[in-house]
Motif scaffolding. Structure first.
Motif, PDB file in Angstrom:
ATOM      1  N   VAL A   1      58.792  39.838  -0.191  1.00  0.00           N
ATOM      2  CA  VAL A   1      58.737  39.036   1.086  1.00  0.00           C
ATOM      3  C   VAL A   1      59.183  39.753   2.376  1.00  0.00           C
ATOM      4  CG1 VAL A   1      59.008  36.704  -0.166  1.00  0.00           C
ATOM      5  CG2 VAL A   1      61.082  37.598   1.058  1.00  0.00           C
ATOM      6  N   TRP A   2      60.047  40.585   2.409  1.00  0.00           N
ATOM      7  CA  TRP A   2      60.334  41.226   3.796  1.00  0.00           C
ATOM      8  C   TRP A   2      59.861  42.384   4.066  1.00  0.00           C
ATOM      9  CZ3 TRP A   2      62.435  38.965   7.859  1.00  0.00           C
ATOM     10  CH2 TRP A   2      62.881  37.542   7.399  1.00  0.00           C
ATOM     11  N   ALA A   3      59.491  43.084   3.124  1.00  0.00           N
ATOM     12  CA  ALA A   3      58.748  44.730   3.205  1.00  0.00           C
ATOM     13  C   ALA A   3      57.545  44.580   4.179  1.00  0.00           C
ATOM     14  CB  ALA A   3      58.391  45.191   1.894  1.00  0.00           C
ATOM     15  N   PRO A   4      56.441  43.269   3.838  1.00  0.00           N
ATOM     16  CA  PRO A   4      55.519  43.179   4.611  1.00  0.00           C
ATOM     17  C   PRO A   4      55.813  42.951   6.119  1.00  0.00           C
ATOM     18  CG  PRO A   4      55.069  42.108   2.608  1.00  0.00           C
ATOM     19  CD  PRO A   4      56.543  42.523   2.468  1.00  0.00           C
ATOM     20  N   VAL A   5      56.954  42.067   6.238  1.00  0.00           N
ATOM     21  CA  VAL A   5      57.285  41.757   7.517  1.00  0.00           C
ATOM     22  C   VAL A   5      57.836  43.060   8.357  1.00  0.00           C
ATOM     23  CG1 VAL A   5      59.160  40.692   9.001  1.00  0.00           C
ATOM     24  CG2 VAL A   5      58.079  39.357   6.937  1.00  0.00           C
ATOM     25  N   VAL A   6      58.586  44.066   7.678  1.00  0.00           N
ATOM     26  CA  VAL A   6      58.860  45.110   8.417  1.00  0.00           C
ATOM     27  C   VAL A   6      57.859  46.129   8.638  1.00  0.00           C
ATOM     28  CG1 VAL A   6      60.505  47.116   7.816  1.00  0.00           C
ATOM     29  CG2 VAL A   6      61.395  45.011   7.381  1.00  0.00           C
ATOM     30  N   VAL A   7      56.896  46.272   7.452  1.00  0.00           N
ATOM     31  CA  VAL A   7      55.886  46.991   7.787  1.00  0.00           C
ATOM     32  C   VAL A   7      54.787  46.584   8.968  1.00  0.00           C
ATOM     33  CG1 VAL A   7      53.587  47.761   6.843  1.00  0.00           C
ATOM     34  CG2 VAL A   7      55.669  48.009   5.400  1.00  0.00           C
ATOM     35  N   TRP A   8      54.685  45.324   8.852  1.00  0.00           N
ATOM     36  CA  TRP A   8      53.988  44.745  10.257  1.00  0.00           C
ATOM     37  C   TRP A   8      54.656  44.835  11.531  1.00  0.00           C
ATOM     38  CZ3 TRP A   8      48.804  44.526  10.420  1.00  0.00           C
ATOM     39  CH2 TRP A   8      48.214  43.823  11.530  1.00  0.00           C
ATOM     40  N   ALA A   9      55.736  44.905  11.423  1.00  0.00           N
ATOM     41  CA  ALA A   9      56.519  44.700  12.705  1.00  0.00           C
ATOM     42  C   ALA A   9      56.427  46.451  13.231  1.00  0.00           C
ATOM     43  CB  ALA A   9      58.110  44.488  12.577  1.00  0.00           C
ATOM     44  N   ALA A  10      56.604  47.281  12.354  1.00  0.00           N
ATOM     45  CA  ALA A  10      56.359  48.886  12.604  1.00  0.00           C
ATOM     46  C   ALA A  10      54.652  49.047  13.138  1.00  0.00           C
ATOM     47  CB  ALA A  10      56.486  49.697  11.278  1.00  0.00           C
ATOM     48  N   VAL A  11      53.939  48.277  12.328  1.00  0.00           N
ATOM     49  CA  VAL A  11      52.610  48.381  12.919  1.00  0.00           C
ATOM     50  C   VAL A  11      52.437  48.158  14.552  1.00  0.00           C
ATOM     51  CG1 VAL A  11      50.121  47.454  12.879  1.00  0.00           C
ATOM     52  CG2 VAL A  11      51.404  48.211  10.896  1.00  0.00           C
ATOM     53  N   ILE A  12      53.048  47.037  14.806  1.00  0.00           N
ATOM     54  CA  ILE A  12      53.104  46.309  16.138  1.00  0.00           C
ATOM     55  C   ILE A  12      53.887  47.469  17.054  1.00  0.00           C
ATOM     56  CG2 ILE A  12      53.852  44.599  17.631  1.00  0.00           C
ATOM     57  CD1 ILE A  12      53.647  42.488  15.234  1.00  0.00           C
ATOM     58  N   PHE A  13      55.012  47.902  16.583  1.00  0.00           N
ATOM     59  CA  PHE A  13      55.776  48.874  17.367  1.00  0.00           C
ATOM     60  C   PHE A  13      55.010  50.121  17.721  1.00  0.00           C
ATOM     61  CE2 PHE A  13      58.784  52.401  17.951  1.00  0.00           C
ATOM     62  CZ  PHE A  13      59.799  51.740  18.792  1.00  0.00           C
ATOM     63  N   THR A  14      54.041  50.447  16.744  1.00  0.00           N
ATOM     64  CA  THR A  14      53.236  51.577  16.870  1.00  0.00           C
ATOM     65  C   THR A  14      52.392  51.580  17.849  1.00  0.00           C
ATOM     66  OG1 THR A  14      53.710  52.248  14.495  1.00  0.00           O
ATOM     67  CG2 THR A  14      51.804  53.424  15.688  1.00  0.00           C
ATOM     68  N   PHE A  15      51.369  50.318  17.946  1.00  0.00           N
ATOM     69  CA  PHE A  15      50.516  50.152  18.920  1.00  0.00           C
ATOM     70  C   PHE A  15      51.178  49.875  20.120  1.00  0.00           C
ATOM     71  CE2 PHE A  15      47.810  48.450  15.420  1.00  0.00           C
ATOM     72  CZ  PHE A  15      46.969  49.401  15.499  1.00  0.00           C
ATOM     73  N   SER A  16      52.430  49.479  20.250  1.00  0.00           N
ATOM     74  CA  SER A  16      53.017  49.360  21.585  1.00  0.00           C
ATOM     75  C   SER A  16      53.467  50.690  22.185  1.00  0.00           C
ATOM     76  CB  SER A  16      54.202  48.347  21.419  1.00  0.00           C
ATOM     77  OG  SER A  16      53.776  47.031  21.134  1.00  0.00           O
ATOM     78  N   SER A  17      53.705  51.737  21.162  1.00  0.00           N
ATOM     79  CA  SER A  17      54.121  52.981  21.648  1.00  0.00           C
ATOM     80  C   SER A  17      52.974  53.865  22.247  1.00  0.00           C
ATOM     81  CB  SER A  17      54.616  53.801  20.528  1.00  0.00           C
ATOM     82  OG  SER A  17      55.866  53.060  20.091  1.00  0.00           O
ATOM     83  N   ILE A  18      51.618  53.357  21.995  1.00  0.00           N
ATOM     84  CA  ILE A  18      50.420  54.102  22.722  1.00  0.00           C
ATOM     85  C   ILE A  18      50.510  53.919  24.058  1.00  0.00           C
ATOM     86  CG2 ILE A  18      48.044  54.411  22.789  1.00  0.00           C
ATOM     87  CD1 ILE A  18      48.071  53.476  19.792  1.00  0.00           C
ATOM     88  N   PRO A  19      50.557  55.155  24.935  1.00  0.00           N
ATOM     89  CA  PRO A  19      50.544  54.846  26.334  1.00  0.00           C
ATOM     90  C   PRO A  19      49.470  54.345  27.003  1.00  0.00           C
ATOM     91  CG  PRO A  19      51.010  57.148  25.758  1.00  0.00           C
ATOM     92  CD  PRO A  19      50.532  56.546  24.284  1.00  0.00           C
ATOM     93  N   SER A  20      48.216  54.116  26.630  1.00  0.00           N
ATOM     94  CA  SER A  20      47.314  53.620  27.449  1.00  0.00           C
ATOM     95  C   SER A  20      46.120  53.033  26.270  1.00  0.00           C
ATOM     96  CB  SER A  20      46.654  54.491  28.385  1.00  0.00           C
ATOM     97  OG  SER A  20      45.283  53.772  29.296  1.00  0.00           O
ATOM     98  N   LEU A  21      46.178  51.880  26.153  1.00  0.00           N
ATOM     99  CA  LEU A  21      44.892  51.195  25.264  1.00  0.00           C
ATOM    100  C   LEU A  21      43.927  50.651  25.963  1.00  0.00           C
ATOM    101  CD1 LEU A  21      47.020  49.486  22.640  1.00  0.00           C
ATOM    102  CD2 LEU A  21      45.914  51.563  22.044  1.00  0.00           C
ATOM    103  N   SER A  22      42.794  51.502  26.210  1.00  0.00           N
ATOM    104  CA  SER A  22      41.652  50.933  26.989  1.00  0.00           C
ATOM    105  C   SER A  22      40.540  51.370  26.185  1.00  0.00           C
ATOM    106  CB  SER A  22      41.578  51.633  28.211  1.00  0.00           C
ATOM    107  OG  SER A  22      40.652  51.207  29.119  1.00  0.00           O
ATOM    108  N   SER A  23      39.561  50.418  26.174  1.00  0.00           N
ATOM    109  CA  SER A  23      38.228  50.560  25.317  1.00  0.00           C
ATOM    110  C   SER A  23      37.132  51.126  26.348  1.00  0.00           C
ATOM    111  CB  SER A  23      38.000  49.243  24.735  1.00  0.00           C
ATOM    112  OG  SER A  23      37.770  48.262  25.517  1.00  0.00           O
ATOM    113  N   GLY A  24      37.397  50.920  27.743  1.00  0.00           N
ATOM    114  CA  GLY A  24      36.297  51.323  28.513  1.00  0.00           C
ATOM    115  C   GLY A  24      35.367  50.300  28.553  1.00  0.00           C
ATOM    116  N   LEU A  25      35.519  48.966  28.305  1.00  0.00           N
ATOM    117  CA  LEU A  25      34.567  47.864  28.330  1.00  0.00           C
ATOM    118  C   LEU A  25      34.672  46.975  29.485  1.00  0.00           C
ATOM    119  CD1 LEU A  25      34.668  46.950  24.650  1.00  0.00           C
ATOM    120  CD2 LEU A  25      32.802  48.062  25.958  1.00  0.00           C
ATOM    121  N   GLY A  26      35.675  47.522  30.510  1.00  0.00           N
ATOM    122  CA  GLY A  26      35.881  46.825  31.651  1.00  0.00           C
ATOM    123  C   GLY A  26      36.445  45.633  31.504  1.00  0.00           C
ATOM    124  N   SER A  27      36.085  44.363  32.061  1.00  0.00           N
ATOM    125  CA  SER A  27      36.717  42.976  32.045  1.00  0.00           C
ATOM    126  C   SER A  27      37.115  42.661  30.651  1.00  0.00           C
ATOM    127  CB  SER A  27      36.250  42.032  32.947  1.00  0.00           C
ATOM    128  OG  SER A  27      34.782  41.827  32.421  1.00  0.00           O
TER     129      SER A  27
END
Length: 149
Positions: free
Chosen positions: A45-71
């Motif tokens: 039950v806790w491994a998926p929570v930890v893995v998903w929190a790590a995924v969120i942390f990884t995405f938050s570590s990316i300096p600039s998330l821009s798709s180039g789609l404007g608004s």
């Protein structure tokens, strides 16, 4: 006038008989509602929570998330925030078993995520994003709670 032979008063400063002893709170054995959880269940039950929190942390570590789609970029990023935290809320409810602790843990992680983004170049922490994340956590919890019923 005294105590019967073999009886010891708990107020006398002497040894207290077993029948009068009050157990230490730490000495209670697990009752029917407080059984020990097997380690394999904790991991499952806790491994998926930890893995998903790590995924969120990884995405938050990316300096600039821009798709180039404007608004649309802003809308997509906010929807991604809500979605990733909805998954976290669902996983926390599965792990904790109760809605309020799952919500509190999810919002606490949202606050730490925004704090983390404050230190990533090109990103910034935002109370508005914490609110979006909290909505996502709530959404995930509500959806899982409805499926359970």
């Amino acid at each position: 006038m005294g105590l019967p032979a073999g009886s010891i008063s708990p107020y006398s400063g002497g040894t207290v008989p077993v029948s009068h002893r009050v157990p230490s709170p730490l000495a209670f054995s697990a009752g029917p509602y407080h059984r020990r959880v097997p380690a394999s269940r904790l991991v499952s039950v806790w491994a998926p929570v930890v893995v998903w929190a790590a995924v969120i942390f990884t995405f938050s570590s990316i300096p600039s998330l821009s798709s180039g789609l404007g608004s649309w970029d802003l809308v997509l990023r906010k929807c991604a925030h809500a979605t990733e935290f909805a998954v976290l809320g669902a996983l926390l409810l599965r792990a904790l078993g109760r809605e309020l602790p799952a919500f509190a843990a999810g919002v606490a992680y949202a606050v730490t995520d925004e704090f983390h983004q404050h230190f990533v170049r090109g990103r910034h922490g935002s109370p508005f994003d914490v609110a979006i994340d909290a909505f996502g956590v709530l959404l995930g919890i509500v959806l899982v709670a409805r499926v359970r019923r």
